[in-house]
Scaffold this motif. Sequence first.
Motif, PDB file in Angstrom:
ATOM      1  N   ASP A  53       0.814  -1.210   0.000  1.00 51.15           N
ATOM      2  CA  ASP A  53       0.000   0.000   0.000  1.00 51.15           C
ATOM      3  C   ASP A  53       0.854   1.269   0.000  1.00 51.15           C
ATOM      4  OD1 ASP A  53      -2.271  -1.549   0.033  1.00 51.15           O
ATOM      5  OD2 ASP A  53      -2.537  -1.428   2.197  1.00 51.15           O
ATOM      6  N   ARG A  54       2.099   1.160   0.445  1.00 49.49           N
ATOM      7  CA  ARG A  54       2.963   2.339   0.528  1.00 49.49           C
ATOM      8  C   ARG A  54       4.148   2.302  -0.443  1.00 49.49           C
ATOM      9  NH1 ARG A  54       7.075   4.411   4.518  1.00 49.49           N
ATOM     10  NH2 ARG A  54       7.394   6.450   3.619  1.00 49.49           N
ATOM     11  N   ALA A  55       4.556   1.110  -0.866  1.00 45.26           N
ATOM     12  CA  ALA A  55       5.736   0.994  -1.734  1.00 45.26           C
ATOM     13  C   ALA A  55       5.525   1.773  -3.029  1.00 45.26           C
ATOM     14  CB  ALA A  55       6.028  -0.474  -2.036  1.00 45.26           C
ATOM     15  N   ALA A  56       6.537   2.573  -3.382  1.00 44.55           N
ATOM     16  CA  ALA A  56       6.450   3.394  -4.587  1.00 44.55           C
ATOM     17  C   ALA A  56       7.247   2.803  -5.743  1.00 44.55           C
ATOM     18  CB  ALA A  56       6.955   4.802  -4.280  1.00 44.55           C
ATOM     19  N   ALA A  57       8.288   2.029  -5.429  1.00 43.53           N
ATOM     20  CA  ALA A  57       9.131   1.417  -6.459  1.00 43.53           C
ATOM     21  C   ALA A  57       9.980   0.332  -5.813  1.00 43.53           C
ATOM     22  CB  ALA A  57      10.037   2.461  -7.117  1.00 43.53           C
ATOM     23  N   ILE A  58      10.525  -0.513  -6.677  1.00 40.53           N
ATOM     24  CA  ILE A  58      11.428  -1.574  -6.238  1.00 40.53           C
ATOM     25  C   ILE A  58      12.719  -1.464  -7.034  1.00 40.53           C
ATOM     26  CG2 ILE A  58      11.830  -4.072  -6.220  1.00 40.53           C
ATOM     27  CD1 ILE A  58       8.811  -4.444  -5.820  1.00 40.53           C
ATOM     28  N   LEU A  59      13.849  -1.529  -6.316  1.00 37.35           N
ATOM     29  CA  LEU A  59      15.152  -1.697  -6.953  1.00 37.35           C
ATOM     30  C   LEU A  59      15.521  -3.156  -6.753  1.00 37.35           C
ATOM     31  CD1 LEU A  59      17.160   1.439  -5.756  1.00 37.35           C
ATOM     32  CD2 LEU A  59      16.267   0.983  -8.031  1.00 37.35           C
ATOM     33  N   MET A  60      15.668  -3.888  -7.835  1.00 43.69           N
ATOM     34  CA  MET A  60      15.817  -5.343  -7.770  1.00 43.69           C
ATOM     35  C   MET A  60      17.118  -5.790  -8.425  1.00 43.69           C
ATOM     36  SD  MET A  60      13.920  -8.220  -7.029  1.00 43.69           S
ATOM     37  CE  MET A  60      12.164  -7.926  -7.311  1.00 43.69           C
ATOM     38  N   ASP A  61      18.012  -6.358  -7.625  1.00 47.21           N
ATOM     39  CA  ASP A  61      19.211  -6.977  -8.180  1.00 47.21           C
ATOM     40  C   ASP A  61      18.774  -8.226  -8.941  1.00 47.21           C
ATOM     41  OD1 ASP A  61      21.868  -7.608  -8.696  1.00 47.21           O
ATOM     42  OD2 ASP A  61      22.216  -8.494  -6.730  1.00 47.21           O
ATOM     43  N   ILE A  62      19.433  -8.544 -10.028  1.00 48.05           N
ATOM     44  CA  ILE A  62      19.060  -9.738 -10.789  1.00 48.05           C
ATOM     45  C   ILE A  62      19.640 -10.991 -10.153  1.00 48.05           C
ATOM     46  CG2 ILE A  62      19.380 -10.968 -12.973  1.00 48.05           C
ATOM     47  CD1 ILE A  62      18.949  -8.339 -14.421  1.00 48.05           C
ATOM     48  N   LYS A  63      20.936 -10.957  -9.837  1.00 44.33           N
ATOM     49  CA  LYS A  63      21.594 -12.169  -9.342  1.00 44.33           C
ATOM     50  C   LYS A  63      21.644 -12.161  -7.820  1.00 44.33           C
ATOM     51  CE  LYS A  63      25.605 -15.041  -9.961  1.00 44.33           C
ATOM     52  NZ  LYS A  63      26.983 -15.139 -10.358  1.00 44.33           N
ATOM     53  N   MET A  64      20.778 -12.981  -7.196  1.00 44.01           N
ATOM     54  CA  MET A  64      20.724 -13.104  -5.735  1.00 44.01           C
ATOM     55  C   MET A  64      20.516 -14.573  -5.384  1.00 44.01           C
ATOM     56  SD  MET A  64      18.222  -9.950  -4.624  1.00 44.01           S
ATOM     57  CE  MET A  64      16.913 -10.415  -5.742  1.00 44.01           C
ATOM     58  N   PRO A  65      20.888 -14.948  -4.156  1.00 40.93           N
ATOM     59  CA  PRO A  65      20.653 -16.329  -3.712  1.00 40.93           C
ATOM     60  C   PRO A  65      19.164 -16.559  -3.411  1.00 40.93           C
ATOM     61  CG  PRO A  65      21.547 -15.029  -1.917  1.00 40.93           C
ATOM     62  CD  PRO A  65      21.552 -14.142  -3.134  1.00 40.93           C
ATOM     63  N   VAL A  66      18.797 -17.772  -3.187  1.00 34.87           N
ATOM     64  CA  VAL A  66      17.451 -18.229  -2.817  1.00 34.87           C
ATOM     65  C   VAL A  66      16.473 -18.055  -3.978  1.00 34.87           C
ATOM     66  CG1 VAL A  66      15.561 -18.143  -1.141  1.00 34.87           C
ATOM     67  CG2 VAL A  66      17.904 -17.695  -0.387  1.00 34.87           C
ATOM     68  N   MET A  67      16.180 -16.812  -4.373  1.00 35.84           N
ATOM     69  CA  MET A  67      15.336 -16.524  -5.533  1.00 35.84           C
ATOM     70  C   MET A  67      15.931 -15.306  -6.225  1.00 35.84           C
ATOM     71  SD  MET A  67      11.350 -15.259  -5.735  1.00 35.84           S
ATOM     72  CE  MET A  67      10.637 -16.795  -5.167  1.00 35.84           C
ATOM     73  N   ASN A  68      16.227 -15.438  -7.523  1.00 40.62           N
ATOM     74  CA  ASN A  68      16.845 -14.316  -8.219  1.00 40.62           C
ATOM     75  C   ASN A  68      15.810 -13.235  -8.558  1.00 40.62           C
ATOM     76  OD1 ASN A  68      15.675 -14.713 -10.877  1.00 40.62           O
ATOM     77  ND2 ASN A  68      17.170 -16.335 -11.261  1.00 40.62           N
ATOM     78  N   GLY A  69      16.304 -12.097  -9.004  1.00 41.56           N
ATOM     79  CA  GLY A  69      15.445 -10.958  -9.292  1.00 41.56           C
ATOM     80  C   GLY A  69      14.501 -11.164 -10.458  1.00 41.56           C
ATOM     81  N   LEU A  70      14.899 -11.975 -11.440  1.00 42.60           N
ATOM     82  CA  LEU A  70      14.016 -12.240 -12.584  1.00 42.60           C
ATOM     83  C   LEU A  70      12.759 -12.984 -12.138  1.00 42.60           C
ATOM     84  CD1 LEU A  70      16.713 -13.344 -15.189  1.00 42.60           C
ATOM     85  CD2 LEU A  70      15.561 -11.117 -15.070  1.00 42.60           C
ATOM     86  N   ILE A  71      12.947 -14.017 -11.322  1.00 39.67           N
ATOM     87  CA  ILE A  71      11.801 -14.797 -10.833  1.00 39.67           C
ATOM     88  C   ILE A  71      10.937 -13.952  -9.902  1.00 39.67           C
ATOM     89  CG2 ILE A  71      11.122 -16.795  -9.440  1.00 39.67           C
ATOM     90  CD1 ILE A  71      13.678 -18.197 -10.537  1.00 39.67           C
ATOM     91  N   ALA A  72      11.578 -13.190  -9.012  1.00 43.50           N
ATOM     92  CA  ALA A  72      10.817 -12.343  -8.084  1.00 43.50           C
ATOM     93  C   ALA A  72      10.004 -11.302  -8.851  1.00 43.50           C
ATOM     94  CB  ALA A  72      11.763 -11.667  -7.096  1.00 43.50           C
ATOM     95  N   THR A  73      10.594 -10.700  -9.874  1.00 38.45           N
ATOM     96  CA  THR A  73       9.888  -9.691 -10.668  1.00 38.45           C
ATOM     97  C   THR A  73       8.718 -10.309 -11.418  1.00 38.45           C
ATOM     98  OG1 THR A  73      11.865  -8.343 -10.878  1.00 38.45           O
ATOM     99  CG2 THR A  73      10.151  -8.000 -12.533  1.00 38.45           C
ATOM    100  N   LYS A  74       8.949 -11.459 -12.047  1.00 39.22           N
ATOM    101  CA  LYS A  74       7.858 -12.127 -12.763  1.00 39.22           C
ATOM    102  C   LYS A  74       6.728 -12.485 -11.804  1.00 39.22           C
ATOM    103  CE  LYS A  74       6.727 -15.789 -16.023  1.00 39.22           C
ATOM    104  NZ  LYS A  74       5.354 -15.507 -15.788  1.00 39.22           N
ATOM    105  N   THR A  75       7.072 -12.958 -10.610  1.00 36.15           N
ATOM    106  CA  THR A  75       6.062 -13.301  -9.601  1.00 36.15           C
ATOM    107  C   THR A  75       5.245 -12.067  -9.220  1.00 36.15           C
ATOM    108  OG1 THR A  75       7.463 -15.080  -8.753  1.00 36.15           O
ATOM    109  CG2 THR A  75       5.702 -14.289  -7.308  1.00 36.15           C
ATOM    110  N   LEU A  76       5.924 -10.958  -8.968  1.00 37.27           N
ATOM    111  CA  LEU A  76       5.224  -9.714  -8.611  1.00 37.27           C
ATOM    112  C   LEU A  76       4.284  -9.274  -9.734  1.00 37.27           C
ATOM    113  CD1 LEU A  76       8.177  -7.809  -6.933  1.00 37.27           C
ATOM    114  CD2 LEU A  76       6.063  -8.558  -5.804  1.00 37.27           C
ATOM    115  N   ARG A  77       4.749  -9.329 -10.969  1.00 37.33           N
ATOM    116  CA  ARG A  77       3.897  -8.930 -12.103  1.00 37.33           C
ATOM    117  C   ARG A  77       2.718  -9.887 -12.258  1.00 37.33           C
ATOM    118  NH1 ARG A  77       5.348  -3.896 -11.905  1.00 37.33           N
ATOM    119  NH2 ARG A  77       7.140  -3.310 -13.170  1.00 37.33           N
ATOM    120  N   ASP A  78       2.951 -11.185 -12.066  1.00 39.08           N
ATOM    121  CA  ASP A  78       1.863 -12.173 -12.152  1.00 39.08           C
ATOM    122  C   ASP A  78       0.814 -11.925 -11.073  1.00 39.08           C
ATOM    123  OD1 ASP A  78       3.099 -13.360 -14.325  1.00 39.08           O
ATOM    124  OD2 ASP A  78       3.846 -15.092 -13.195  1.00 39.08           O
TER     125      ASP A  78
END
Length: 128
Positions: A53-78
């Motif tokens: 409700d408050r987040a205005a933007a996300i800065l997302m690194d692509i290469k991260m452990p556990v779940m990378n930024g590409l998967i996290a971004t796709k999940t958020l968009r889905d």
Amino acid sequence: MTVEGQQIRPLILVAEDDDSNFKLIKAIISKKCDILWAKNGEEMLQLYHENKDRAAAILMDIKMPVMNGLIATKTLRDEGATLPIIMQTAYAFTSDRENAMASGATEVLVKPITVSALRGCLKNYFPE
């Protein structure tokens, strides 16, 4: 951004697994924005759900452990997230940018992040 005469600082969610990269981002934007930090994509999804409700933007690194930024971004968009997701990558290959945009990124910045690049990018979304 103002609400009833009060200045409201935009909340930026930052997904970055490297402490020094996060400290740099924080130094660049913390004067004008509030920041919450996730160290991987799974933590980012949780942070987003807690603060959507408050987040205005996300800065997302692509290469991260556990779940990378590409998967996290796709999940958020889905899930229907429409806020800007600015991805960061140390790789400047065209395919990396294309993969980021295909996952739902709004923009892609190449590391190392510079003051002018990050502030210029955020100014597109937060002119103040």
